[in-house]
Motif scaffolding. Structure first.
Motif, PDB file in Angstrom:
ATOM      1  N   ASP A 175       0.792  -1.237   0.000  1.00  0.00           N
ATOM      2  CA  ASP A 175       0.000   0.000   0.000  1.00  0.00           C
ATOM      3  C   ASP A 175       0.823   1.285   0.000  1.00  0.00           C
ATOM      4  O   ASP A 175       0.278   2.364  -0.190  1.00  0.00           O
ATOM      5  CB  ASP A 175      -0.944   0.021   1.213  1.00  0.00           C
ATOM      6  CG  ASP A 175      -2.180  -0.848   0.966  1.00  0.00           C
ATOM      7  OD1 ASP A 175      -2.255  -1.474  -0.119  1.00  0.00           O
ATOM      8  OD2 ASP A 175      -3.055  -0.897   1.843  1.00  0.00           O
ATOM      9  N   GLY A 176       2.113   1.180   0.255  1.00  0.00           N
ATOM     10  CA  GLY A 176       2.940   2.389   0.305  1.00  0.00           C
ATOM     11  C   GLY A 176       4.223   2.090   1.060  1.00  0.00           C
ATOM     12  O   GLY A 176       4.674   0.939   1.100  1.00  0.00           O
ATOM     13  N   VAL A 177       4.779   3.113   1.679  1.00  0.00           N
ATOM     14  CA  VAL A 177       5.998   2.945   2.460  1.00  0.00           C
ATOM     15  C   VAL A 177       5.599   2.635   3.904  1.00  0.00           C
ATOM     16  O   VAL A 177       4.797   3.358   4.502  1.00  0.00           O
ATOM     17  CB  VAL A 177       6.872   4.216   2.418  1.00  0.00           C
ATOM     18  CG1 VAL A 177       8.138   4.015   3.239  1.00  0.00           C
ATOM     19  CG2 VAL A 177       7.196   4.582   0.976  1.00  0.00           C
ATOM     20  N   THR A 179       6.763   1.272   8.027  1.00  0.00           N
ATOM     21  CA  THR A 179       7.833   1.472   9.011  1.00  0.00           C
ATOM     22  C   THR A 179       8.955   0.450   8.830  1.00  0.00           C
ATOM     23  O   THR A 179      10.087   0.691   9.230  1.00  0.00           O
ATOM     24  CB  THR A 179       7.277   1.382  10.441  1.00  0.00           C
ATOM     25  OG1 THR A 179       6.415   0.235  10.511  1.00  0.00           O
ATOM     26  CG2 THR A 179       6.484   2.634  10.803  1.00  0.00           C
ATOM     27  N   THR A 180       8.627  -0.696   8.271  1.00  0.00           N
ATOM     28  CA  THR A 180       9.646  -1.643   7.803  1.00  0.00           C
ATOM     29  C   THR A 180       8.973  -2.546   6.777  1.00  0.00           C
ATOM     30  O   THR A 180       7.765  -2.436   6.545  1.00  0.00           O
ATOM     31  CB  THR A 180      10.272  -2.460   8.944  1.00  0.00           C
ATOM     32  OG1 THR A 180      11.456  -3.108   8.445  1.00  0.00           O
ATOM     33  CG2 THR A 180       9.320  -3.535   9.492  1.00  0.00           C
ATOM     34  N   ASP A 181       9.726  -3.418   6.141  1.00  0.00           N
ATOM     35  CA  ASP A 181       9.154  -4.299   5.127  1.00  0.00           C
ATOM     36  C   ASP A 181       8.003  -5.114   5.731  1.00  0.00           C
ATOM     37  O   ASP A 181       8.221  -5.949   6.614  1.00  0.00           O
ATOM     38  CB  ASP A 181      10.251  -5.239   4.606  1.00  0.00           C
ATOM     39  CG  ASP A 181       9.788  -6.033   3.394  1.00  0.00           C
ATOM     40  OD1 ASP A 181       8.562  -6.198   3.218  1.00  0.00           O
ATOM     41  OD2 ASP A 181      10.655  -6.500   2.635  1.00  0.00           O
ATOM     42  N   PRO A 182       6.764  -4.891   5.276  1.00  0.00           N
ATOM     43  CA  PRO A 182       5.612  -5.594   5.865  1.00  0.00           C
ATOM     44  C   PRO A 182       5.673  -7.113   5.672  1.00  0.00           C
ATOM     45  O   PRO A 182       4.960  -7.845   6.342  1.00  0.00           O
ATOM     46  CB  PRO A 182       4.404  -4.981   5.153  1.00  0.00           C
ATOM     47  CG  PRO A 182       4.949  -4.363   3.906  1.00  0.00           C
ATOM     48  CD  PRO A 182       6.358  -3.969   4.204  1.00  0.00           C
ATOM     49  N   ARG A 183       6.537  -7.563   4.775  1.00  0.00           N
ATOM     50  CA  ARG A 183       6.685  -9.019   4.603  1.00  0.00           C
ATOM     51  C   ARG A 183       7.558  -9.620   5.695  1.00  0.00           C
ATOM     52  O   ARG A 183       7.545 -10.828   5.917  1.00  0.00           O
ATOM     53  CB  ARG A 183       7.293  -9.337   3.235  1.00  0.00           C
ATOM     54  CG  ARG A 183       6.382  -8.896   2.108  1.00  0.00           C
ATOM     55  CD  ARG A 183       6.911  -9.283   0.744  1.00  0.00           C
ATOM     56  NE  ARG A 183       6.307  -8.428  -0.252  1.00  0.00           N
ATOM     57  CZ  ARG A 183       5.062  -8.535  -0.683  1.00  0.00           C
ATOM     58  NH1 ARG A 183       4.286  -9.508  -0.220  1.00  0.00           N
ATOM     59  NH2 ARG A 183       4.568  -7.711  -1.572  1.00  0.00           N
ATOM     60  N   ILE A 184       8.334  -8.776   6.369  1.00  0.00           N
ATOM     61  CA  ILE A 184       9.183  -9.264   7.459  1.00  0.00           C
ATOM     62  C   ILE A 184       8.491  -9.038   8.801  1.00  0.00           C
ATOM     63  O   ILE A 184       8.545  -9.880   9.690  1.00  0.00           O
ATOM     64  CB  ILE A 184      10.540  -8.540   7.439  1.00  0.00           C
ATOM     65  CG1 ILE A 184      11.294  -8.924   6.164  1.00  0.00           C
ATOM     66  CG2 ILE A 184      11.365  -8.883   8.677  1.00  0.00           C
ATOM     67  CD1 ILE A 184      12.556  -8.142   5.952  1.00  0.00           C
TER      68      ILE A 184
HETATM   69  P1  ADP Z   1       8.093  -3.361  -7.771  1.00  0.00           P
HETATM   70  O1  ADP Z   1       8.286  -4.638  -8.491  1.00  0.00           O
HETATM   71  O2  ADP Z   1       6.695  -2.846  -7.805  1.00  0.00           O
HETATM   72  O3  ADP Z   1       9.111  -2.317  -8.117  1.00  0.00           O
HETATM   73  P2  ADP Z   1       9.585  -4.036  -5.389  1.00  0.00           P
HETATM   74  O4  ADP Z   1       9.597  -5.485  -5.109  1.00  0.00           O
HETATM   75  O5  ADP Z   1      10.771  -3.443  -6.033  1.00  0.00           O
HETATM   76  O6  ADP Z   1       8.276  -3.704  -6.216  1.00  0.00           O
HETATM   77  O7  ADP Z   1       9.288  -3.216  -4.050  1.00  0.00           O
HETATM   78  C1  ADP Z   1       8.151  -3.516  -3.272  1.00  0.00           C
HETATM   79  C2  ADP Z   1       8.547  -4.368  -2.097  1.00  0.00           C
HETATM   80  O8  ADP Z   1       9.382  -3.626  -1.226  1.00  0.00           O
HETATM   81  C3  ADP Z   1       7.401  -4.793  -1.200  1.00  0.00           C
HETATM   82  O9  ADP Z   1       6.774  -5.947  -1.674  1.00  0.00           O
HETATM   83  C4  ADP Z   1       8.090  -4.996   0.163  1.00  0.00           C
HETATM   84  O10 ADP Z   1       8.324  -6.366   0.440  1.00  0.00           O
HETATM   85  C5  ADP Z   1       9.431  -4.307  -0.001  1.00  0.00           C
HETATM   86  N1  ADP Z   1       9.724  -3.350   1.070  1.00  0.00           N
HETATM   87  C6  ADP Z   1      10.905  -3.266   1.741  1.00  0.00           C
HETATM   88  N2  ADP Z   1      10.873  -2.312   2.651  1.00  0.00           N
HETATM   89  C7  ADP Z   1       9.648  -1.736   2.583  1.00  0.00           C
HETATM   90  C8  ADP Z   1       9.011  -0.669   3.301  1.00  0.00           C
HETATM   91  N3  ADP Z   1       9.646   0.015   4.261  1.00  0.00           N
HETATM   92  N4  ADP Z   1       7.743  -0.345   2.957  1.00  0.00           N
HETATM   93  C9  ADP Z   1       7.093  -1.023   1.979  1.00  0.00           C
HETATM   94  N5  ADP Z   1       7.642  -2.041   1.279  1.00  0.00           N
HETATM   95  C10 ADP Z   1       8.907  -2.401   1.581  1.00  0.00           C
END
Ligand code: ADP
Ligand code: ASP
Ligand code: MG
Length: 401
Positions: A175-177, A179-184
């Motif tokens: 959804d956006g940026v 506070t840290t990678d939401p997958r972690i």
């Molecule tokens: P795209 O293919 O659309 O360029 P990326 O894979 O390059 O997408 O970047 C999106 C991914 O960045 C997300 O799926 C997420 O896992 C990762 N990510 C790492 N840090 C953040 C963060 N602080 N906020 C959001 N996403 C993050």
């Protein structure tokens, strides 16, 4: 409104998703916007092409790599233009060359030198949606170049700057940026706004939601930048000037970079000029050295450690070969990761680092290297513990609250 909309790899990951993007673009066109689209290669495609090259060579020539890798984004741009045309929308696909993007000659991580806005504007003035293949450009000599991993973000921002677009929207799979990678860390919170400077740090430190150079460019060219989800209509995150954020938390986010490797030189001759020579050789080979730690010298010898991108480790090994007589031994460690804490509030608060070290020690995580700047603290840890480190720091600074 003149808008640039960039769709990343997952968003164009298969033919149905490209159709979904076409529908989304149509909405903007129907609303009266002039749209320039920038697309990535379908997800996994760039890696697949890299693997193909590695079938033949561990160190394929970078010129040919660029020609190869640029093809991924061209496929998507042509497919999206065809899908749009089929929906009755005039559309033209363009490679980087056709879009007038000139770069320097540093293959696989070229810098954009100039964009001629005319080829794109000529089409938008005619009412066409231009679909540009991201991640690529062309040198003065006519060689195809690519802009580094995640480089389609940079294409989008640079085009937005060149054509003076009102807005640059980066559509991705979250959804956006956060506070840290939401997958972690599933407890990560989406930020409504973040400053260019903090976003630049987070991106440079591994948060790949935006490529770092695209953020730098957006700040420089004053491009209004927003990241949002291509799969829903939720509001995204706006990247803004620091003054536009009323309440600045001390720590805004945690970033993780698993793409670093550590080089340790032991028993380095401790004489003036040795660091200049070693790092000079690495720079000459276009290697991005990141963290550097040198120990206090002892009886004419010292230890020197630094990190480089994993992909540049072989090149670093070669560059260091030349200094064999200046050190006793060297080791290369691929199993490390860098975890970083970012926040402009750090400038005026003490105790931020101490909290990080306490939190890591509570989890029994050993710190291999430490580096700080005005608005960040980075630690290198064993890769195995890196995600735990991210979660523990996220909780320590109460970013889930
Ligand atoms: P795209 O293919 O659309 O360029 P990326 O894979 O390059 O997408 O970047 C999106 C991914 O960045 C997300 O799926 C997420 O896992 C990762 N990510 C790492 N840090 C953040 C963060 N602080 N906020 C959001 N996403 C993050
Ligand atoms: N396809 C390229 C990559 O995977 C560029 C991008 O997606 O932005 O790095
Ligand atoms: Mg990306």
């Amino acid at each position: 409104m003149l808008v640039v909309q960039k769709f990343g790899g997952t968003s164009v990951g298969d033919l149905d998703r490209i159709q979904n993007v076409a529908n989304r673009v149509k909405k903007s066109v129907d609303a009266g916007d002039q749209v320039v689209v920038v697309v990535s290669a379908m997800s996994g495609e760039t890696n697949k092409l890299i693997d193909y090259a590695h079938y033949y060579s561990k160190t394929p020539s970078v010129r040919e790599m660029d020609l190869l890798l640029s093809s991924g984004e061209r496929v998507t741009s042509a497919l999206l233009a065809i899908a749009l045309q089929e929906m009755g929308i005039a559309s033209v696909a363009m490679s980087g060359r056709q879009a007038g993007i000139t770069t320097d000659g540093i293959h696989t991580k070229a810098r954009i030198e100039m964009i001629d806005p005319e080829p794109i504007l000529r089409q938008t003035r005619n009412g066409s949606v231009v679909v540009v293949a991201g991640f690529q450009g062309i040198t003065q000599e006519g060689d195809v170049t690519t802009l580094g991993r995640g480089g389609s973000d940079l294409t989008a921002v640079a085009i937005a700057g060149a054509i003076k677009a009102d807005l640059c929207e980066i559509f991705t799979d979250v959804d956006g940026v956060y506070t840290t990678d939401p997958r972690i860390e599933p407890l990560a919170k989406k930020l409504e706004k973040i400053s260019y400077d903090e976003m630049l740090e987070l991106a440079s430190l591994g948060a790949k939601v935006l490529q770092n150079r695209s953020v730098e460019m957006a700040k420089k060219l004053n491009v209004k930048l927003v990241t949002r989800n291509s799969f829903n209509e939720n509001e995204g995150t706006l990247i803004v000037n620091e003054e536009e954020i009323m309440e600045q938390p001390i720590v805004s986010g945690i970033a993780l970079d698993k793409n670093q490797a550590r080089v340790t030189l032991r028993g380095v001759t401790d004489r003036p000029g040795i660091a200049a020579e070693i790092f000079g050789a690495l720079a000459a080979a276009n290697i991005n050295v990141d963290m550097i730690v040198q120990n206090v010298g002892d009886s004419g010898k010292t230890n020197l450690g630094f990190t480089v991108p994993k992909t540049e480790l072989i090149a670093a090994q070669k560059a260091i070969e030349g200094f064999k007589k200046d050190f006793d031994s060297v080791d290369f460690d691929n199993n490390i990761a860098k975890v970083s804490i970012v926040g402009v509030g750090m400038k005026s608060h003490s105790g931020v680092a101490a909290k990080a070290f306490t939190s890591l020690s509570n989890e029994n995580i050993n710190i291999l290297m430490i580096g700080t700047s005005e608005i960040k603290i980075s630690v290198v840890v064993h890769e195995k513990y890196s995600e735990l480190a991210v979660r523990s720091l996220h909780a320590a600074y109460e970013l889930d609250k």
